[in-house]
Design a protein around this motif. Structure first.
Motif, PDB file in Angstrom:
ATOM      1  N   ILE A  16       0.843  -1.199   0.000  1.00 17.74           N
ATOM      2  CA  ILE A  16       0.000   0.000   0.000  1.00 17.74           C
ATOM      3  C   ILE A  16       0.874   1.244   0.000  1.00 17.74           C
ATOM      4  O   ILE A  16       0.622   2.199  -0.733  1.00 17.74           O
ATOM      5  CB  ILE A  16      -0.939   0.013   1.222  1.00 17.74           C
ATOM      6  CG1 ILE A  16      -1.736  -1.296   1.311  1.00 17.74           C
ATOM      7  CG2 ILE A  16      -1.873   1.215   1.151  1.00 17.74           C
ATOM      8  CD1 ILE A  16      -2.606  -1.562   0.110  1.00 17.74           C
ATOM      9  N   ALA A  34      -5.499  11.516  -4.483  1.00 16.86           N
ATOM     10  CA  ALA A  34      -5.502  10.197  -5.118  1.00 16.86           C
ATOM     11  C   ALA A  34      -6.913   9.639  -5.051  1.00 16.86           C
ATOM     12  O   ALA A  34      -7.704  10.040  -4.188  1.00 16.86           O
ATOM     13  CB  ALA A  34      -4.529   9.239  -4.424  1.00 16.86           C
ATOM     14  N   THR A  38      -6.057   4.144  -2.594  1.00 18.97           N
ATOM     15  CA  THR A  38      -4.688   4.191  -3.095  1.00 18.97           C
ATOM     16  C   THR A  38      -3.668   4.570  -2.020  1.00 18.97           C
ATOM     17  O   THR A  38      -2.492   4.730  -2.329  1.00 18.97           O
ATOM     18  CB  THR A  38      -4.572   5.176  -4.270  1.00 18.97           C
ATOM     19  OG1 THR A  38      -5.137   6.427  -3.884  1.00 18.97           O
ATOM     20  CG2 THR A  38      -5.303   4.661  -5.488  1.00 18.97           C
ATOM     21  N   ILE A 205       0.953   7.531  -6.067  1.00 17.97           N
ATOM     22  CA  ILE A 205       1.111   6.725  -7.285  1.00 17.97           C
ATOM     23  C   ILE A 205       1.859   5.448  -6.922  1.00 17.97           C
ATOM     24  O   ILE A 205       3.010   5.488  -6.479  1.00 17.97           O
ATOM     25  CB  ILE A 205       1.915   7.472  -8.371  1.00 17.97           C
ATOM     26  CG1 ILE A 205       1.290   8.835  -8.678  1.00 17.97           C
ATOM     27  CG2 ILE A 205       2.048   6.610  -9.617  1.00 17.97           C
ATOM     28  CD1 ILE A 205       0.058   8.802  -9.516  1.00 17.97           C
ATOM     29  N   ASP A 206       1.193   4.307  -7.072  1.00 19.16           N
ATOM     30  CA  ASP A 206       1.826   3.005  -6.799  1.00 19.16           C
ATOM     31  C   ASP A 206       2.477   2.972  -5.416  1.00 19.16           C
ATOM     32  O   ASP A 206       3.612   2.494  -5.261  1.00 19.16           O
ATOM     33  CB  ASP A 206       2.862   2.670  -7.877  1.00 19.16           C
ATOM     34  CG  ASP A 206       2.232   2.462  -9.244  1.00 19.16           C
ATOM     35  OD1 ASP A 206       1.094   1.964  -9.291  1.00 19.16           O
ATOM     36  OD2 ASP A 206       2.868   2.804 -10.256  1.00 19.16           O
ATOM     37  N   TYR A 296      -4.558   9.426 -13.467  1.00 15.05           N
ATOM     38  CA  TYR A 296      -5.514   8.495 -12.890  1.00 15.05           C
ATOM     39  C   TYR A 296      -6.654   8.066 -13.800  1.00 15.05           C
ATOM     40  O   TYR A 296      -7.299   7.052 -13.532  1.00 15.05           O
ATOM     41  CB  TYR A 296      -6.128   9.084 -11.621  1.00 15.05           C
ATOM     42  CG  TYR A 296      -5.142   9.274 -10.488  1.00 15.05           C
ATOM     43  CD1 TYR A 296      -4.472   8.184  -9.924  1.00 15.05           C
ATOM     44  CD2 TYR A 296      -4.875  10.536  -9.983  1.00 15.05           C
ATOM     45  CE1 TYR A 296      -3.589   8.338  -8.904  1.00 15.05           C
ATOM     46  CE2 TYR A 296      -3.974  10.712  -8.947  1.00 15.05           C
ATOM     47  CZ  TYR A 296      -3.331   9.622  -8.404  1.00 15.05           C
ATOM     48  OH  TYR A 296      -2.439   9.793  -7.387  1.00 15.05           O
TER      49      TYR A 296
END
Length: 299
Positions: A16, A34, A38, A205-206, A296
């Motif tokens: 996460i 986000a 996320t 992001i990621d 996104y």
């Protein structure tokens, strides 16, 4: 000052948060952006020690860490998170909620009356919260955060359920608290509003934080925004302006990067658009909404 050092959180074999290292300073508003799921709420929960990271640590003022219960109490005297509406007690008044928070954080009791007045809550604050509308409840939650008066304030979707007037009012209060030296971290979906007052804005992001607002506060023209530009015309434009970057957003809007262009180059682009019967275009800069769409939203 609060520092996150190599924070990693893993749930059900999924990362996460991945090795997040960042420092947030006094007198600074940080925006977190986000889609749901996320990691922004997880990040806030790590800062509060509601979620224990698999690796890394939270450090407050260069010395305090969540190494024991005593330190946790000390940190929570300086760091608070805005309560959720589900945390309110329907049978007691807004004033009583504010008194509870003021007492818990041993803050100046005069903050209660001044906050009530500043948020325009006088007409209902002494009524039971079970009678409040969504907007009233949200203002009360924000007021509870303000009267805690902690050094670091975390707010998840602080503008939820508020009309534009109260969005602007709370934005002004956030800027005021920033001027008092508070560190404020705000997760929000109201991107245009966040862009107005946040000093730094990060996308999740990621599992990592990406700083994205380096150029958002530039005054000069950086972008031509074009509506209704066909693929054939985009190809023709690229052939004529070979060194100009062109990007199409998922919503079909085309952004032409004109950073550093002089009036002649800008004039040439305008002339090209007019000759090719494109009339819906404007000059400006890349917005936070544009960047959100790029990162996104699927084309």
């Amino acid at each position: 000052m609060i520092e996150l050092k190599n924070i990693g959180v893993r749930f059900s074999e999924r990362d996460i948060l991945k090795d997040i290292s960042v420092m947030f300073h006094p007198g600074e508003i940080i925006g977190l952006v986000a889609p749901n799921g996320t990691g922004k709420s997880t990040l806030m929960n790590v800062i509060m020690n509601y979620v224990n990271p698999n690796k890394g640590k939270v450090i407050l003022n260069d010395r305090l860490e969540y190494t024991n219960k005593k330190n946790e109490v000390k940190i929570h005297q300086l760091v608070s998170m805005m309560p959720d509406q589900s945390d309110l007690y329907d049978q007691i008044s807004g004033t009583e909620h504010l008194k509870i928070f003021s007492s818990m954080w041993k803050s100046d009791a005069t903050l209660i009356e001044s906050t009530i007045k500043e948020l325009g809550m006088d007409s209902y604050v002494n009524k039971r919260t079970g009678t409040y509308s969504l907007g009233m409840r949200q203002r009360l939650c924000f007021a509870m955060q303000i009267v805690s008066n902690t050094q670091v304030m975390l707010m998840d979707e602080v503008m939820n359920g508020l009309d534009p007037t109260h969005v602007e009012l709370i934005s002004q209060i956030l800027v005021k608290k920033k001027s008092e030296g508070k560190t404020i971290i705000v997760a929000s979906h109201l991107l245009e509003n966040l862009e107005k007052y946040a000093d730094r804005i990060y996308f999740m992001i990621d599992g990592q934080l990406m700083l994205i607002n380096d150029g958002l506060k530039e005054r000069e023209i950086t972008t031509v925004r074009v509506i209704g530009m066909t693929d054939d015309l985009k190809e023709k434009f690229s052939n004529e302006f070979t060194e100009t970057n062109v990007q199409t957003l998922p919503n079909g809007i085309v952004l032409i990067d004109v950073r550093g262009y002089d009036s002649k180059k800008l004039g040439d682009i305008v002339e090209f658009l007019k000759v090719n019967q494109v009339t819906e275009f404007s000059f400006g800069k890349v917005t936070l909404n544009d960047l959100y769409s790029m990162h996104y939203q699927e084309g």
